[in-house]
Design a protein around this motif. Structure first.
Motif, PDB file in Angstrom:
ATOM      1  N   SER A  41       0.711  -1.298  -0.092  1.00  0.00           N
ATOM      2  CA  SER A  41       0.333   0.175   0.138  1.00  0.00           C
ATOM      3  C   SER A  41       0.842   1.405  -0.190  1.00  0.00           C
ATOM      4  O   SER A  41       0.264   2.544  -1.006  1.00  0.00           O
ATOM      5  N   GLY A  42       2.664   1.179   0.737  1.00  0.00           N
ATOM      6  CA  GLY A  42       2.853   2.351   0.438  1.00  0.00           C
ATOM      7  C   GLY A  42       3.428   2.124  -0.392  1.00  0.00           C
ATOM      8  O   GLY A  42       4.396   3.898  -0.595  1.00  0.00           O
ATOM      9  N   GLY A  43       4.279   1.112  -0.621  1.00  0.00           N
ATOM     10  CA  GLY A  43       5.157   1.476  -1.863  1.00  0.00           C
ATOM     11  C   GLY A  43       6.529   1.082  -1.400  1.00  0.00           C
ATOM     12  O   GLY A  43       7.447   1.312  -2.175  1.00  0.00           O
ATOM     13  N   VAL A  44       7.259   0.750  -0.316  1.00  0.00           N
ATOM     14  CA  VAL A  44       8.107   0.091   0.501  1.00  0.00           C
ATOM     15  C   VAL A  44       9.049  -0.192   0.123  1.00  0.00           C
ATOM     16  O   VAL A  44       8.332  -1.958   0.664  1.00  0.00           O
ATOM     17  N   TYR A  45      10.001  -0.276  -0.389  1.00  0.00           N
ATOM     18  CA  TYR A  45      11.079  -1.271  -0.962  1.00  0.00           C
ATOM     19  C   TYR A  45      10.263  -2.481  -2.574  1.00  0.00           C
ATOM     20  O   TYR A  45      10.868  -3.211  -3.122  1.00  0.00           O
ATOM     21  N   VAL A  46       8.589  -1.952  -2.112  1.00  0.00           N
ATOM     22  CA  VAL A  46       8.122  -2.970  -3.565  1.00  0.00           C
ATOM     23  C   VAL A  46       7.492  -1.789  -4.203  1.00  0.00           C
ATOM     24  O   VAL A  46       7.222  -0.820  -3.870  1.00  0.00           O
ATOM     25  N   GLU A  47       7.032  -1.966  -5.558  1.00  0.00           N
ATOM     26  CA  GLU A  47       6.199  -1.171  -6.645  1.00  0.00           C
ATOM     27  C   GLU A  47       4.711  -1.496  -5.403  1.00  0.00           C
ATOM     28  O   GLU A  47       4.472  -2.167  -5.615  1.00  0.00           O
ATOM     29  N   GLN A  48       4.313  -0.189  -6.115  1.00  0.00           N
ATOM     30  CA  GLN A  48       2.992   0.333  -5.254  1.00  0.00           C
ATOM     31  C   GLN A  48       2.393  -0.503  -6.100  1.00  0.00           C
ATOM     32  O   GLN A  48       1.898  -0.378  -7.055  1.00  0.00           O
ATOM     33  N   SER A  49       0.752  -1.600  -5.395  1.00  0.00           N
ATOM     34  CA  SER A  49       0.064  -2.203  -6.186  1.00  0.00           C
ATOM     35  C   SER A  49      -1.331  -2.490  -5.012  1.00  0.00           C
ATOM     36  O   SER A  49      -0.991  -2.437  -3.827  1.00  0.00           O
ATOM     37  N   ASP A  50      -2.100  -1.688  -5.048  1.00  0.00           N
ATOM     38  CA  ASP A  50      -3.809  -1.671  -4.541  1.00  0.00           C
ATOM     39  C   ASP A  50      -4.002  -3.271  -4.911  1.00  0.00           C
ATOM     40  O   ASP A  50      -4.444  -2.990  -3.548  1.00  0.00           O
ATOM     41  N   SER A  51      -3.827  -3.800  -5.720  1.00  0.00           N
ATOM     42  CA  SER A  51      -4.616  -4.608  -5.670  1.00  0.00           C
ATOM     43  C   SER A  51      -3.478  -6.323  -4.930  1.00  0.00           C
ATOM     44  O   SER A  51      -4.283  -6.260  -4.468  1.00  0.00           O
ATOM     45  N   GLU A  52      -1.716  -5.591  -5.078  1.00  0.00           N
ATOM     46  CA  GLU A  52      -1.646  -6.859  -3.804  1.00  0.00           C
ATOM     47  C   GLU A  52      -2.048  -6.164  -2.132  1.00  0.00           C
ATOM     48  O   GLU A  52      -1.740  -7.008  -1.612  1.00  0.00           O
ATOM     49  N   ALA A  53      -2.271  -4.987  -2.576  1.00  0.00           N
ATOM     50  CA  ALA A  53      -2.048  -4.310  -0.552  1.00  0.00           C
ATOM     51  C   ALA A  53      -4.102  -5.109  -0.494  1.00  0.00           C
ATOM     52  O   ALA A  53      -3.924  -5.814   0.966  1.00  0.00           O
ATOM     53  N   PHE A  54      -4.454  -5.295  -1.442  1.00  0.00           N
ATOM     54  CA  PHE A  54      -5.891  -5.472  -0.979  1.00  0.00           C
ATOM     55  C   PHE A  54      -6.171  -6.866  -0.573  1.00  0.00           C
ATOM     56  O   PHE A  54      -6.550  -7.613   0.103  1.00  0.00           O
ATOM     57  N   LYS A  55      -4.718  -7.700  -1.303  1.00  0.00           N
ATOM     58  CA  LYS A  55      -4.894  -9.366  -1.524  1.00  0.00           C
ATOM     59  C   LYS A  55      -4.316  -9.368   0.758  1.00  0.00           C
ATOM     60  O   LYS A  55      -5.315 -10.316   1.155  1.00  0.00           O
ATOM     61  N   TRP A  56      -3.636  -8.990   0.673  1.00  0.00           N
ATOM     62  CA  TRP A  56      -2.956  -9.179   2.268  1.00  0.00           C
ATOM     63  C   TRP A  56      -3.601  -8.395   3.237  1.00  0.00           C
ATOM     64  O   TRP A  56      -3.550  -8.767   4.527  1.00  0.00           O
ATOM     65  N   LEU A  57      -4.452  -7.480   3.034  1.00  0.00           N
ATOM     66  CA  LEU A  57      -5.232  -6.765   3.445  1.00  0.00           C
ATOM     67  C   LEU A  57      -6.672  -7.717   4.603  1.00  0.00           C
ATOM     68  O   LEU A  57      -6.569  -7.647   5.577  1.00  0.00           O
ATOM     69  N   LYS A  58      -6.835  -8.207   3.192  1.00  0.00           N
ATOM     70  CA  LYS A  58      -8.023  -9.249   3.340  1.00  0.00           C
ATOM     71  C   LYS A  58      -7.622 -10.698   4.179  1.00  0.00           C
ATOM     72  O   LYS A  58      -8.711 -11.217   4.816  1.00  0.00           O
ATOM     73  N   LYS A  59      -6.295 -10.913   3.545  1.00  0.00           N
ATOM     74  CA  LYS A  59      -5.517 -12.616   4.332  1.00  0.00           C
ATOM     75  C   LYS A  59      -5.852 -11.628   5.640  1.00  0.00           C
ATOM     76  O   LYS A  59      -5.255 -12.908   6.960  1.00  0.00           O
ATOM     77  N   SER A  60      -4.939 -10.326   6.301  1.00  0.00           N
ATOM     78  CA  SER A  60      -4.289 -10.503   7.697  1.00  0.00           C
ATOM     79  C   SER A  60      -5.848  -9.919   8.417  1.00  0.00           C
ATOM     80  O   SER A  60      -5.810 -10.811   9.716  1.00  0.00           O
ATOM     81  N   VAL A  61      -7.259  -9.170   8.024  1.00  0.00           N
ATOM     82  CA  VAL A  61      -8.245  -9.272   8.664  1.00  0.00           C
ATOM     83  C   VAL A  61      -8.745 -11.035   8.698  1.00  0.00           C
ATOM     84  O   VAL A  61      -9.385 -10.500   9.596  1.00  0.00           O
ATOM     85  N   GLU A  62      -8.950 -11.525   8.215  1.00  0.00           N
ATOM     86  CA  GLU A  62      -8.952 -12.860   7.922  1.00  0.00           C
ATOM     87  C   GLU A  62      -8.568 -13.631   9.257  1.00  0.00           C
ATOM     88  O   GLU A  62      -9.220 -14.905   9.900  1.00  0.00           O
ATOM     89  N   ASN A  63      -6.821 -13.057   9.190  1.00  0.00           N
ATOM     90  CA  ASN A  63      -6.336 -13.650  10.578  1.00  0.00           C
ATOM     91  C   ASN A  63      -6.426 -12.881  11.732  1.00  0.00           C
ATOM     92  O   ASN A  63      -5.653 -13.037  12.596  1.00  0.00           O
ATOM     93  N   GLY A  64      -7.214 -11.823  11.752  1.00  0.00           N
ATOM     94  CA  GLY A  64      -7.501 -11.106  13.410  1.00  0.00           C
ATOM     95  C   GLY A  64      -6.428 -10.262  13.435  1.00  0.00           C
ATOM     96  O   GLY A  64      -6.066  -9.570  14.940  1.00  0.00           O
ATOM     97  N   ARG A  65      -5.275  -9.063  12.461  1.00  0.00           N
ATOM     98  CA  ARG A  65      -4.778  -8.747  12.859  1.00  0.00           C
ATOM     99  C   ARG A  65      -5.016  -6.484  12.366  1.00  0.00           C
ATOM    100  O   ARG A  65      -5.887  -6.295  13.433  1.00  0.00           O
ATOM    101  N   LEU A  66      -5.832  -6.998  10.947  1.00  0.00           N
ATOM    102  CA  LEU A  66      -5.954  -6.016  10.681  1.00  0.00           C
ATOM    103  C   LEU A  66      -8.046  -5.273  10.968  1.00  0.00           C
ATOM    104  O   LEU A  66      -8.606  -6.931  11.334  1.00  0.00           O
ATOM    105  N   SER A  67      -8.431  -4.196  11.006  1.00  0.00           N
ATOM    106  CA  SER A  67     -10.010  -4.351  11.150  1.00  0.00           C
ATOM    107  C   SER A  67     -10.769  -4.689   9.880  1.00  0.00           C
ATOM    108  O   SER A  67     -10.411  -4.149   8.505  1.00  0.00           O
ATOM    109  N   TYR A  68     -12.179  -4.707  10.000  1.00  0.00           N
ATOM    110  CA  TYR A  68     -12.976  -5.474   8.864  1.00  0.00           C
ATOM    111  C   TYR A  68     -13.337  -3.472   8.440  1.00  0.00           C
ATOM    112  O   TYR A  68     -14.287  -3.277   7.034  1.00  0.00           O
TER     113      TYR A  68
END
Length: 202
Positions: free
Chosen positions: A104-131
């Motif tokens: 999401s921030g493009g830190v050390y990697v090319e910024q990508s909303d689709s990749e950010a969303f993918k890992w956000l969803k995975k994080s939410v499913e595993n109890g880290r970030l908020s719905y």
């Protein structure tokens, strides 16, 4: 315990896979023990062996070293992301959150909303970030097609969680039943429904 470390280290050096997997655990748990200390490059090799044998915590450590510890090994973003992603797919919500923030921030990697969303969803499913945050991505169409129905589902999940966490909710038998909340309604309507339900409880 240091005696145990010596035996595990010897077994690992002789190729015992179970011992190799445990080496990360020893180094992590007893990192302040002088008799368990090794040079950084040797530590890196033990982490890599443990990661390759399926130790998810070692995968995370290895990903971190490849990304941030160029004093130990040449920075290799591809290798770092590889290990982070394997650990995240294995259910590590913290690592999924880290991947979300990198993309999401493009830190050390090319910024990508689709990749950010993918890992956000995975994080939410595993109890880290908020719905709520996931709902914002659906609502705004960041990295995913706009989907107001999914956004409202996420907001509902977050709303239920936050209110049920309030002190005394369950004690006073005021916990929320999810089927009270219509996914087509907005939060104002949900509050009205809850007010009515709780008044019924006295």
């Amino acid at each position: 315990m240091c005696e145990g470390f010596k035996f595990y280290k010897k077994a690992a050096e002789l190729g015992n896979e179970r011992a190799k997997q445990r080496m990360y655990d020893f180094f992590h748990k007893y990192e302040q023990c002088s008799s368990c200390m090794v040079k950084d490059d040797e530590l890196f090799n033990w982490y890599r062996d443990a990661a390759e044998l399926g130790n998810s915590d070692a995968m995370i450590a290895l990903g971190y070293i490849y990304m941030y510890r160029d004093d130990v090994v040449e920075r290799d973003t591809t290798e770092s992301l590889k290990w982070y992603k394997i650990a995240a797919e294995n259910g590590h919500g913290f690592t999924a959150e880290r991947l979300f923030r990198l993309y999401s921030g493009g830190v050390y990697v090319e910024q990508s909303d689709s990749e950010a969303f993918k890992w956000l969803k995975k994080s939410v499913e595993n109890g880290r970030l908020s719905y709520e945050l996931l709902g914002d991505y659906y609502y705004q169409g960041n990295g995913v097609e706009k989907n107001y129905a999914e956004a409202m589902k996420c907001y509902k999940e977050d709303f239920v969680y936050c209110l049920n966490e309030l002190h005394g909710m369950e004690h006073y038998d005021l916990a929320i039943e999810e089927d009270w909340l219509d996914e087509e309604a907005d939060i104002k309507e949900w509050c009205s429904v809850l007010d009515k339900k709780w008044k019924e409880k006295g």
